[in-house]
Design an enzyme around this catalytic site. Structure first.
Site, PDB file in Angstrom:
ATOM      1  N   GLY A  99      21.275  32.295 -11.962  1.00 43.39           N
ATOM      2  CA  GLY A  99      22.692  31.973 -11.754  1.00 43.39           C
ATOM      3  C   GLY A  99      22.860  30.499 -11.416  1.00 43.39           C
ATOM      4  N   THR A 104      19.442  28.679  -5.341  1.00 45.80           N
ATOM      5  CA  THR A 104      20.299  29.859  -5.434  1.00 45.80           C
ATOM      6  C   THR A 104      21.354  29.787  -4.341  1.00 45.80           C
ATOM      7  OG1 THR A 104      20.534  32.252  -5.160  1.00 45.80           O
ATOM      8  CG2 THR A 104      18.594  31.324  -4.162  1.00 45.80           C
ATOM      9  N   ASP A 143      22.519  32.313  -3.142  1.00 44.72           N
ATOM     10  CA  ASP A 143      22.293  33.498  -2.300  1.00 44.72           C
ATOM     11  C   ASP A 143      21.448  33.174  -1.067  1.00 44.72           C
ATOM     12  OD1 ASP A 143      23.619  34.722  -4.362  1.00 44.72           O
ATOM     13  OD2 ASP A 143      21.872  35.770  -5.175  1.00 44.72           O
ATOM     14  N   GLU A 192      29.538  40.928  -1.585  1.00 41.62           N
ATOM     15  CA  GLU A 192      29.562  41.762  -2.793  1.00 41.62           C
ATOM     16  C   GLU A 192      28.495  42.852  -2.751  1.00 41.62           C
ATOM     17  OE1 GLU A 192      28.510  39.615  -6.354  1.00 41.62           O
ATOM     18  OE2 GLU A 192      26.588  38.950  -5.550  1.00 41.62           O
ATOM     19  N   GLN A 247      32.608  29.962  -6.416  1.00 41.95           N
ATOM     20  CA  GLN A 247      31.790  29.573  -5.265  1.00 41.95           C
ATOM     21  C   GLN A 247      30.454  28.966  -5.687  1.00 41.95           C
ATOM     22  OE1 GLN A 247      30.999  33.456  -3.134  1.00 41.95           O
ATOM     23  NE2 GLN A 247      31.856  34.151  -5.071  1.00 41.95           N
ATOM     24  N   ARG A 248      30.054  29.171  -6.931  1.00 38.04           N
ATOM     25  CA  ARG A 248      28.771  28.584  -7.340  1.00 38.04           C
ATOM     26  C   ARG A 248      28.954  27.431  -8.330  1.00 38.04           C
ATOM     27  NH1 ARG A 248      26.145  33.552 -10.920  1.00 38.04           N
ATOM     28  NH2 ARG A 248      27.260  33.063 -12.827  1.00 38.04           N
TER      29      ARG A 248
HETATM   30  O1  F6P Z   1      22.228  33.975  -8.881  1.00 37.00           O
HETATM   31  C1  F6P Z   1      22.944  34.466  -7.841  1.00 37.00           C
HETATM   32  C2  F6P Z   1      24.233  35.120  -8.254  1.00 37.00           C
HETATM   33  O2  F6P Z   1      25.257  34.157  -8.324  1.00 37.00           O
HETATM   34  C3  F6P Z   1      24.588  36.259  -7.302  1.00 37.00           C
HETATM   35  O3  F6P Z   1      25.253  35.804  -6.152  1.00 37.00           O
HETATM   36  C4  F6P Z   1      25.413  37.162  -8.167  1.00 37.00           C
HETATM   37  O4  F6P Z   1      25.365  38.499  -7.751  1.00 37.00           O
HETATM   38  C5  F6P Z   1      24.729  37.014  -9.498  1.00 37.00           C
HETATM   39  O5  F6P Z   1      24.150  35.725  -9.521  1.00 37.00           O
HETATM   40  C6  F6P Z   1      25.658  37.159 -10.676  1.00 37.00           C
HETATM   41  O6  F6P Z   1      24.897  37.140 -11.831  1.00 37.00           O
HETATM   42  P1  F6P Z   1      25.432  36.703 -13.279  1.00 37.00           P
HETATM   43  O7  F6P Z   1      25.519  35.216 -13.298  1.00 37.00           O
HETATM   44  O8  F6P Z   1      24.348  37.178 -14.178  1.00 37.00           O
HETATM   45  O9  F6P Z   1      26.752  37.353 -13.461  1.00 37.00           O
END
Ligand code: F6P
Length: 404
Positions: A10, A142, A144, A245, A296-297
């Site tokens: 992610g 990450t 997370d 989540e 958030q990311r």
């Molecule tokens: O990599 C971490 C993350 O952002 C988690 O917080 C989230 O559950 C997951 O990736 C979501 O995954 P994807 O980008 O595959 O939807």
């Protein structure tokens, strides 16, 4: 020798800063010739899809822009390599090693989370078995913050800063009317509650909200949730709830898609909506749920300078580790003190991080399982310090894009 770098898992808003760290350190080192970027993580090595980064990152300004650009400039993947002893999967390793050898790559850097460290671990193991002297180094990332060994992960501090700033704005917005309301904010983090817990930092700014914080590390029951809401509603006109989540809503209304990725991780989004429906039915006041989702990311306009600087530094240290001859290691932060905040960058055997999760400490969760302690505030605060001067264009942030 040449080197190669890839990004996996992610996105975060610091993962390109680690790429810049690798790239800048390589430029400083005359023993390194080409720096290749592997497209979409390990897929680039499997398909021999590499970009000569010196051709696309040409100037210091490019590097400065790239380190401020969120997401993964080289693309990403969630690819799980076969087990090294699985004969059916040997051809995948043949393809990877033939690509590495063809391009005279002496070191491969993989920027990723716990799943990506599985890739680093397998590649270094297969490399050793095949008598290769290619070095494989993991660079953590990450939002997370769930990697063991390292004090924290690049990308987390910026995500936490965004989450806190946004929750603070939601607090202002949700308290304007005279009617009672409940606002439930769903925050990412998969099975680890670090990012949701980080909202406790708002206390440092004198906020009393979020009034309730639910993490996957604590038991959750929807009946107890309704009791908690009733108790907070008696004290506050606008109740604010932060929920990870990864919390299992246990109330029948499963809003999740049930889809999983290649590592077996479920796509989790939906708990906020499920709790909204429950609270609306059983409590009856105005209830809204807000899912912060990918913002958030990938929001870089309020990222943490500490995070971006550290992300670049850990990338640069990875190159130094490879040149020292290290292999099958992941770069990690060790915190020496909170105040003043001091960290060192070290290496750890990748097998200590691959496929492993570091969850939010139980000792920082209150007895009721709906809040976190001030000890956590001390841990989090240093990670969100400082602001990055964002490059703007037409009143909007400017991003680096690969046009190779
Ligand atoms: O990599 C971490 C993350 O952002 C988690 O917080 C989230 O559950 C997951 O990736 C979501 O995954 P994807 O980008 O595959 O939807």
């Amino acid at each position: 020798m040449n080197i190669a770098v890839a990004q996996s898992g992610g996105p975060t808003c610091a993962i390109n800063a680690s790429l810049v760290g690798v790239f800048r350190e390589a430029l400083r080192n005359p023993v390194i010739d080409a720096v290749f970027g592997s497209k979409n993580g390990i897929e680039g090595l499997i398909k021999d899809d590499l970009t000569d980064l010196r051709r696309v990152i040409r100037t210091n300004e490019d590097m400065e822009l790239l380190r401020r650009t969120p997401s993964t400039v080289l693309g990403s993947c969630r690819v799980k390599l076969p087990a090294p002893d699985d004969a059916d999967g040997a051809h995948i390793f043949d393809q990877i090693f033939s690509c590495l050898e063809k391009h005279r790559i002496g070191a491969f850097f993989y920027i990723g989370g716990n799943d990506s460290m599985d890739t680093v671990e397998k590649l270094s193991r297969v490399g050793k078995e095949r008598g290769s002297d290619i070095r494989f180094i993991g660079i953590p990332k990450t939002i997370d913050n769930d990697l063991p060994v390292t004090d924290h992960t690049p990308g987390f501090g910026s995500a936490a800063k965004y989450v806190c700033a946004t929750v603070q704005e939601i607090i202002r917005d949700s308290s304007v009317y005279s009617i009672d309301s409940i606002t439930i904010i769903e925050i990412m983090g998969r099975n680890a509650g670090w990012l949701t817990a980080s909202t406790c930092m708002l206390r440092a700014n004198g906020e009393t909200a979020p009034h309730l914080i639910y993490l996957p590390e604590a038991d959750f029951s929807s009946e107890k949730f309704l009791e908690d809401l009733a108790a907070e509603k008696a004290k506050h006109k606008a109740v604010i709830v932060a929920v990870s989540e990864g919390v299992d809503p246990d109330c029948g209304d499963d809003m999740r898609s049930g889809v999983s990725d290649n590592f077996g991780h479920k796509y989790l989004s939906g708990v906020g909506k499920a709790l909204e429906l429950l609270a609306r039915d059983r409590i009856g006041c105005k209830v809204r749920s807000i899912e912060l989702n990918v913002m958030q990311r990938c929001s870089s306009h309020i990222c943490s300078k500490t995070d971006i600087d550290e992300a670049e530094a850990i990338g640069a240290e990875a190159v130094k580790a490879a040149l020292r001859g290290e292999n099958g290691v992941t770069m990690v932060f060790r915190r020496l003190s909170d105040s003043p905040y001091v960290v060192t960058i070290e290496t750890a055997d990748t097998s200590m991080l691959a496929n492993k999760e570091k969850r939010f400490p139980k000792r920082w969760i209150n007895r009721a399982g709906n809040g976190v302690s001030d000890e956590a505030v001390k841990y989090f605060l240093p990670l969100i310090q400082g602001e990055v001067d964002i490059f703007m264009n037409n009143g909007m942030p400017r991003h680096f894009k690969l046009t190779d």
